[in-house]
Design an enzyme around this catalytic site. Structure first.
Site, mmCIF file in Angstrom:
data_model
loop_
_atom_site.group_PDB
_atom_site.id
_atom_site.type_symbol
_atom_site.label_atom_id
_atom_site.label_comp_id
_atom_site.label_asym_id
_atom_site.label_seq_id
_atom_site.Cartn_x
_atom_site.Cartn_y
_atom_site.Cartn_z
ATOM 1 N N ASP A 237 -13.662 -5.643 33.306
ATOM 2 C CA ASP A 237 -13.729 -7.092 32.298
ATOM 3 C C ASP A 237 -15.254 -7.186 31.591
ATOM 4 O O ASP A 237 -16.516 -7.381 31.806
ATOM 5 C CB ASP A 237 -13.937 -7.990 33.489
ATOM 6 N N HIS A 327 -2.496 -11.526 30.216
ATOM 7 C CA HIS A 327 -4.017 -12.348 30.272
ATOM 8 C C HIS A 327 -3.722 -11.883 28.493
ATOM 9 O O HIS A 327 -4.320 -12.435 27.544
ATOM 10 C CB HIS A 327 -4.873 -11.997 31.202
HETATM 11 C C1 HEM Z 1 -10.419 -16.100 36.153
HETATM 12 C C2 HEM Z 1 -11.031 -16.282 35.220
HETATM 13 C C3 HEM Z 1 -10.500 -14.365 34.168
HETATM 14 C C4 HEM Z 1 -10.842 -12.966 35.038
HETATM 15 C C5 HEM Z 1 -10.654 -12.735 36.050
HETATM 16 C C6 HEM Z 1 -10.475 -12.616 33.190
HETATM 17 C C7 HEM Z 1 -10.106 -11.200 33.445
HETATM 18 C C8 HEM Z 1 -10.115 -10.625 31.607
HETATM 19 C C9 HEM Z 1 -9.729 -9.421 31.943
HETATM 20 C C10 HEM Z 1 -9.274 -8.095 33.672
HETATM 21 C C11 HEM Z 1 -9.724 -8.829 30.441
HETATM 22 C C12 HEM Z 1 -9.159 -7.445 29.924
HETATM 23 C C13 HEM Z 1 -11.082 -6.982 29.634
HETATM 24 C C14 HEM Z 1 -11.488 -7.397 28.567
HETATM 25 O O1 HEM Z 1 -11.460 -7.720 27.168
HETATM 26 O O2 HEM Z 1 -12.577 -8.233 29.056
HETATM 27 C C15 HEM Z 1 -9.926 -9.924 30.033
HETATM 28 C C16 HEM Z 1 -9.721 -10.769 28.839
HETATM 29 C C17 HEM Z 1 -9.976 -11.317 27.630
HETATM 30 N N1 HEM Z 1 -10.084 -12.171 28.390
HETATM 31 FE FE1 HEM Z 1 -10.427 -13.052 30.252
HETATM 32 N N2 HEM Z 1 -10.109 -13.499 32.213
HETATM 33 C C18 HEM Z 1 -10.308 -14.742 32.517
HETATM 34 C C19 HEM Z 1 -10.324 -15.956 31.701
HETATM 35 C C20 HEM Z 1 -11.090 -16.144 31.173
HETATM 36 C C21 HEM Z 1 -10.748 -17.446 29.904
HETATM 37 C C22 HEM Z 1 -11.118 -18.685 30.815
HETATM 38 C C23 HEM Z 1 -10.947 -16.870 28.961
HETATM 39 C C24 HEM Z 1 -11.618 -18.074 27.780
HETATM 40 C C25 HEM Z 1 -10.617 -19.324 27.527
HETATM 41 C C26 HEM Z 1 -10.768 -15.698 29.150
HETATM 42 C C27 HEM Z 1 -10.814 -14.935 27.654
HETATM 43 C C28 HEM Z 1 -10.640 -13.610 27.243
HETATM 44 C C29 HEM Z 1 -10.902 -12.938 25.771
HETATM 45 C C30 HEM Z 1 -10.819 -13.716 24.688
HETATM 46 C C31 HEM Z 1 -10.181 -11.797 26.462
HETATM 47 C C32 HEM Z 1 -10.126 -10.370 25.357
HETATM 48 C C33 HEM Z 1 -8.505 -10.363 24.429
HETATM 49 C C34 HEM Z 1 -8.467 -9.593 23.636
HETATM 50 O O3 HEM Z 1 -8.902 -9.235 22.511
HETATM 51 O O4 HEM Z 1 -8.374 -7.453 24.677
HETATM 52 N N3 HEM Z 1 -10.268 -15.274 29.701
HETATM 53 N N4 HEM Z 1 -9.861 -10.968 31.127
#
Ligand code: HEM
Length: 422
Positions: A237, A327
């Site tokens: 993450d 996601h």
């Molecule tokens: C418990 C809630 C969440 C979990 C478990 C989670 C987990 C992850 C994981 C595993 C990734 C893929 C690896 C990475 O690029 O970090 C990711 C990507 C991302 N997450 Fe989350 N996330 C959560 C909530 C959110 C929220 C609330 C937002 C924004 C409002 C968000 C925005 C993003 C963004 C911008 C990416 C990168 C996407 C890309 O450009 O590839 N996430 N998240």
């Protein structure tokens, strides 16, 4: 390779490791003994001179407890600096009688206490000064809610307001908002607890604690430095984050002009993760929900963790390899006009006691800390898209929410928030 060859190889490796370890020990020991400032801190830690020399010889590496992160600078520490293993976020309400003068007095004390603690020096009123002597990369980051700016007679930026309500939210007021926010981070939970208490002691005449959220990542030394963190779903993450020290990071995070220039905004969401039902999903299902592999965080379209996902790739049957509901696809907004929608995520895991007598055995999730120059232009459209469609929503629920304006860093002799409040 025969069993014998294998064992001989292992022995060779172990021997090489032992020699490297001894070398590192001697090198680190010499460093520790040679540094006057460090020695002073060792004295504060209560070691005898003989004990100190013996410790230094035995120490495999320099002590993380003695490392410091500079408090003064253009930007506050705790944002672009590496995320430590432990963090506590504190939300405070100003007391009704705290007026503008009292706000300024409070911030002067807070700045002074934070500067001392992060340098490994006990603040003036510290009754347990030994606990301040090993700061373990302590950082203190301070944020203002709209209430503080109002009390100090200053106009808040237009974006400094609670986020709009989302259908996925189940917000608990006792886990959100506040007039003042402290983010305290350290590699050591004892240093952290002491610093948080000292800071609160200095504030208590002017403010009361509204909420406290404690989070963690891997303990220092558990994985190689620079390894992307894992959350409690087991996912890598933080991969697609802008990298501190790059122009992309500076553009996304720091406010370019006005009283908050050099500062940023923090959107803090407490997001419950239902690890009990996530457990029931098979590995393929979990990877599809995210669009990345669990083993190494690589996109489902292949390559390594940091290779770009191919959002156009299709399976033999014509379905997208990275699903429409995943996601990463929704968060990146590949089909949307997403220019400028870049945020810096610096999340912590939490794992606390579930409600007594309930069916759940876990109450865990993310303290999702997102930094960006303008939350309305950067964070909000991403959150709106995710609230509309994101398979991950089946297992996650936002239960706390707050937005803070983070003033720039303070130069030596300056008060945090000086450019904003004076
Ligand atoms: C418990 C809630 C969440 C979990 C478990 C989670 C987990 C992850 C994981 C595993 C990734 C893929 C690896 C990475 O690029 O970090 C990711 C990507 C991302 N997450 Fe989350 N996330 C959560 C909530 C959110 C929220 C609330 C937002 C924004 C409002 C968000 C925005 C993003 C963004 C911008 C990416 C990168 C996407 C890309 O450009 O590839 N996430 N998240």
């Amino acid at each position: 390779m025969s069993r014998g060859d294998h064992d001989a190889d292992r022995r060779r490796l172990l021997r090489a490791g032992a020699i490297a370890g001894v070398g590192a020990g001697i090198g680190a020991g010499a460093g520790v003994l040679g540094a006057g400032a460090v020695r002073t801190r060792e004295d504060a830690l209560g070691r005898t001179a003989a004990g100190s020399a013996a410790d230094a010889e035995a120490a495999p590496t320099a002590l993380i407890g003695e490392e410091t992160i500079p408090f003064h600078g253009t930007h506050q520490a705790g944002i672009a600096t590496p995320a430590p293993a432990h963090a506590v976020f504190l939300g405070l309400d100003l007391r009704p009688e705290t007026d503008r003068d009292a706000v300024l007095r409070m911030l002067r004390v807070l700045t002074d206490d934070a500067a001392r603690l992060t340098a490994g020096t006990a603040p003036l009123a510290d009754t347990e000064p030994e606990l301040a002597a090993a700061p373990a990369r302590l950082t203190v980051t301070v944020g203002f809610g709209p209430g503080l700016l109002q009390r100090a007679g200053r106009e808040a930026p237009a974006w400094l307001a609670p986020l709009p309500a989302f259908a996925i939210d189940a917000l608990r007021p006792e886990l959100g908002d506040g007039d003042l926010m402290l983010q305290v981070g350290a590699e050591d939970p004892l240093a952290l607890a002491h610093a948080a208490r000292m800071l609160l002691k200095g504030l208590r005449g002017a403010a009361t604690v509204r909420w406290r959220q404690q989070g963690f990542r891997r303990a220092h030394g558990t994985v190689r430095p620079g390894t992307t963190m894992r959350n409690l779903f087991g996912q890598v993450d933080g991969t697609a984050n802008p990298q501190p020290g790059t122009p992309a990071f500076d553009r996304a995070v720091w406010i370019p002009e006005g009283p908050f220039a050099g500062g940023t905004s923090l959107v803090l969401r407490r997001i419950r993760m239902d690890v009990d039902t996530w457990d029931e999903l098979d590995r393929t299902g979990r990877e599809e929900a995210m669009g990345r592999r669990l083993a190494d965080g690589a996109p489902l379209t292949g390559g390594g963790e940091h290779d770009a996902p191919d959002f156009a790739a299709r399976t033999e049957n014509g379905f997208p390899v990275i699903a429409e509901f995943s996601h990463v696809r929704r968060a990146r907004g590949v089909d949307a006009a997403d220019g400028g929608q870049v945020i810096f995520r610096r999340a912590y895991n939490y794992d606390v006691a579930p409600d007594p007598g309930g069916a759940e055995i876990s109450e865990s999730g993310l303290i999702f800390a997102s930094y960006q120059a303008d939350p309305r232009a950067q964070f909000l459209p991403i959150q709106e898209r995710l609230a509309e469609l994101d398979l991950l929503n089946q297992w996650t629920t936002p239960i706390g929410s707050a937005v803070f304006a983070i003033p720039p860093g303070a130069a030596e002799g300056e008060m945090l928030g000086q450019s904003v409040l004076e």
